[in-house]
Design a protein around this motif. Structure first.
Motif, mmCIF file in Angstrom:
data_model
loop_
_atom_site.group_PDB
_atom_site.id
_atom_site.type_symbol
_atom_site.label_atom_id
_atom_site.label_comp_id
_atom_site.label_asym_id
_atom_site.label_seq_id
_atom_site.Cartn_x
_atom_site.Cartn_y
_atom_site.Cartn_z
ATOM 1 N N PHE A 188 0.857 -1.175 0.000
ATOM 2 C CA PHE A 188 0.000 0.000 0.000
ATOM 3 C C PHE A 188 0.896 1.228 0.000
ATOM 4 O O PHE A 188 2.076 1.135 0.295
ATOM 5 N N ARG A 189 0.305 2.367 -0.297
ATOM 6 C CA ARG A 189 1.067 3.610 -0.203
ATOM 7 C C ARG A 189 0.160 4.724 0.292
ATOM 8 O O ARG A 189 -1.065 4.673 0.119
ATOM 9 N N GLN A 190 0.792 5.715 0.907
ATOM 10 C CA GLN A 190 0.037 6.845 1.432
ATOM 11 C C GLN A 190 0.803 8.130 1.185
ATOM 12 O O GLN A 190 1.922 8.299 1.687
ATOM 13 N N ALA A 191 0.216 8.998 0.394
ATOM 14 C CA ALA A 191 0.789 10.308 0.127
ATOM 15 C C ALA A 191 0.303 11.300 1.191
ATOM 16 O O ALA A 191 -0.745 11.074 1.804
ATOM 17 N N PRO A 192 1.027 12.375 1.405
ATOM 18 C CA PRO A 192 0.612 13.359 2.428
ATOM 19 C C PRO A 192 -0.800 13.871 2.180
ATOM 20 O O PRO A 192 -1.147 14.260 1.061
ATOM 21 N N GLY A 193 -1.618 13.828 3.207
ATOM 22 C CA GLY A 193 -2.970 14.332 3.104
ATOM 23 C C GLY A 193 -3.948 13.422 2.404
ATOM 24 O O GLY A 193 -5.111 13.802 2.201
ATOM 25 N N LYS A 194 -3.504 12.223 2.046
ATOM 26 C CA LYS A 194 -4.374 11.300 1.334
ATOM 27 C C LYS A 194 -4.538 10.002 2.108
ATOM 28 O O LYS A 194 -3.745 9.685 2.987
ATOM 29 N N GLU A 195 -5.556 9.235 1.741
ATOM 30 C CA GLU A 195 -5.787 7.958 2.380
ATOM 31 C C GLU A 195 -4.788 6.922 1.869
ATOM 32 O O GLU A 195 -4.231 7.046 0.785
ATOM 33 N N ARG A 196 -4.609 5.890 2.680
ATOM 34 C CA ARG A 196 -3.753 4.795 2.256
ATOM 35 C C ARG A 196 -4.408 4.079 1.074
ATOM 36 O O ARG A 196 -5.602 3.772 1.092
ATOM 37 N N GLN A 197 -3.595 3.796 0.072
ATOM 38 C CA GLN A 197 -4.078 3.306 -1.209
ATOM 39 C C GLN A 197 -3.487 1.937 -1.510
ATOM 40 O O GLN A 197 -2.276 1.717 -1.321
ATOM 41 N N PHE A 198 -4.311 1.033 -1.991
ATOM 42 C CA PHE A 198 -3.837 -0.286 -2.402
ATOM 43 C C PHE A 198 -2.935 -0.168 -3.620
ATOM 44 O O PHE A 198 -3.240 0.564 -4.569
ATOM 45 N N VAL A 199 -1.837 -0.928 -3.597
ATOM 46 C CA VAL A 199 -0.917 -0.960 -4.733
ATOM 47 C C VAL A 199 -0.954 -2.328 -5.410
ATOM 48 O O VAL A 199 -1.220 -2.439 -6.608
ATOM 49 N N ALA A 200 -0.684 -3.380 -4.629
ATOM 50 C CA ALA A 200 -0.616 -4.720 -5.202
ATOM 51 C C ALA A 200 -0.709 -5.749 -4.092
ATOM 52 O O ALA A 200 -0.408 -5.457 -2.931
ATOM 53 N N ALA A 201 -1.114 -6.952 -4.478
ATOM 54 C CA ALA A 201 -1.171 -8.068 -3.546
ATOM 55 C C ALA A 201 -0.698 -9.331 -4.251
ATOM 56 O O ALA A 201 -0.760 -9.431 -5.487
ATOM 57 N N ILE A 202 -0.248 -10.302 -3.451
ATOM 58 C CA ILE A 202 0.292 -11.530 -4.020
ATOM 59 C C ILE A 202 -0.118 -12.711 -3.161
ATOM 60 O O ILE A 202 -0.142 -12.632 -1.925
ATOM 61 N N GLY A 203 -0.446 -13.819 -3.819
ATOM 62 C CA GLY A 203 -0.838 -15.014 -3.121
ATOM 63 C C GLY A 203 0.350 -15.760 -2.551
ATOM 64 O O GLY A 203 1.512 -15.377 -2.732
ATOM 65 N N TRP A 204 0.066 -16.850 -1.855
ATOM 66 C CA TRP A 204 1.057 -17.514 -1.047
ATOM 67 C C TRP A 204 2.259 -18.029 -1.819
ATOM 68 O O TRP A 204 3.382 -17.988 -1.318
ATOM 69 N N ASN A 205 2.072 -18.475 -3.031
ATOM 70 C CA ASN A 205 3.209 -19.027 -3.779
ATOM 71 C C ASN A 205 3.651 -18.126 -4.924
ATOM 72 O O ASN A 205 4.479 -18.515 -5.742
ATOM 73 N N GLY A 206 3.097 -16.928 -4.992
ATOM 74 C CA GLY A 206 3.512 -15.974 -6.009
ATOM 75 C C GLY A 206 2.829 -16.132 -7.348
ATOM 76 O O GLY A 206 3.054 -15.311 -8.251
ATOM 77 N N ALA A 207 2.001 -17.141 -7.511
ATOM 78 C CA ALA A 207 1.382 -17.400 -8.814
ATOM 79 C C ALA A 207 0.195 -16.493 -9.098
ATOM 80 O O ALA A 207 -0.181 -16.287 -10.254
ATOM 81 N N THR A 208 -0.391 -15.933 -8.059
ATOM 82 C CA THR A 208 -1.560 -15.056 -8.203
ATOM 83 C C THR A 208 -1.214 -13.669 -7.711
ATOM 84 O O THR A 208 -0.682 -13.523 -6.605
ATOM 85 N N THR A 209 -1.501 -12.668 -8.529
ATOM 86 C CA THR A 209 -1.231 -11.289 -8.160
ATOM 87 C C THR A 209 -2.427 -10.413 -8.513
ATOM 88 O O THR A 209 -3.273 -10.784 -9.342
ATOM 89 N N ARG A 210 -2.480 -9.270 -7.886
ATOM 90 C CA ARG A 210 -3.548 -8.311 -8.141
ATOM 91 C C ARG A 210 -2.951 -6.927 -8.001
ATOM 92 O O ARG A 210 -2.156 -6.687 -7.095
#
Length: 126
Positions: A37-59
């Motif tokens: 996730f990332r958060q810029a000054p004055g902004k809400e925390r934003q989703f960047v990416a996610a990964i499953g347990w073995n790396g085969a699935t990403t979002r």
């Protein structure tokens, strides 16, 4: 209590690349969903990416896919975020996070992640 530690942040020029790392401290997360996730000054925390347990699935966040790549190396117990073609709009504190959920239940909401790192600053500026 499991903790996560990010590293690799810093100052980079527009168009440059940077790779962030996230390593657990105190426990392993080899079966868990991990995310950035990332958060810029004055902004809400934003989703960047996610990964499953073995790396085969990403979002990815729709606006970031193509420039950012998430990966993990379970034997080394580390997760990465490779960032390309950075622009000033990418300036933020970047956080890694882990879910208690295992395997491939990849979510984008902040409150679905249970463990967080302290964050690492990424600044894109000339």
């Amino acid at each position: 209590q499991g903790q996560l530690v990010e590293s690799g942040g810093g100052l980079v020029q527009p168009g440059g690349s940077l790779r962030l790392s996230c390593a657990p401290s105190g426990r392993t997360f080899t079966l868990n969903v991990l995310g950035w996730f990332r958060q810029a000054p004055g902004k809400e925390r934003q989703f960047v990416a996610a990964i499953g347990w073995n790396g085969a699935t990403t979002r990815y966040s729709d606006s970031l896919q193509g420039r950012f790549t998430i990966s993990r190396d379970n034997p080394k117990n580390v997760m990465y975020l490779q960032m390309y073609n950075l622009n000033p709009g990418d300036t933020a504190v970047y956080y890694c996070a882990a879910r208690r959920a295992r395997f491939n239940d990849l979510t984008t909401e902040v409150d679905t992640y249970d463990y967080w790192g302290q964050g690492t600053q990424v600044t894109v500026s000339s």
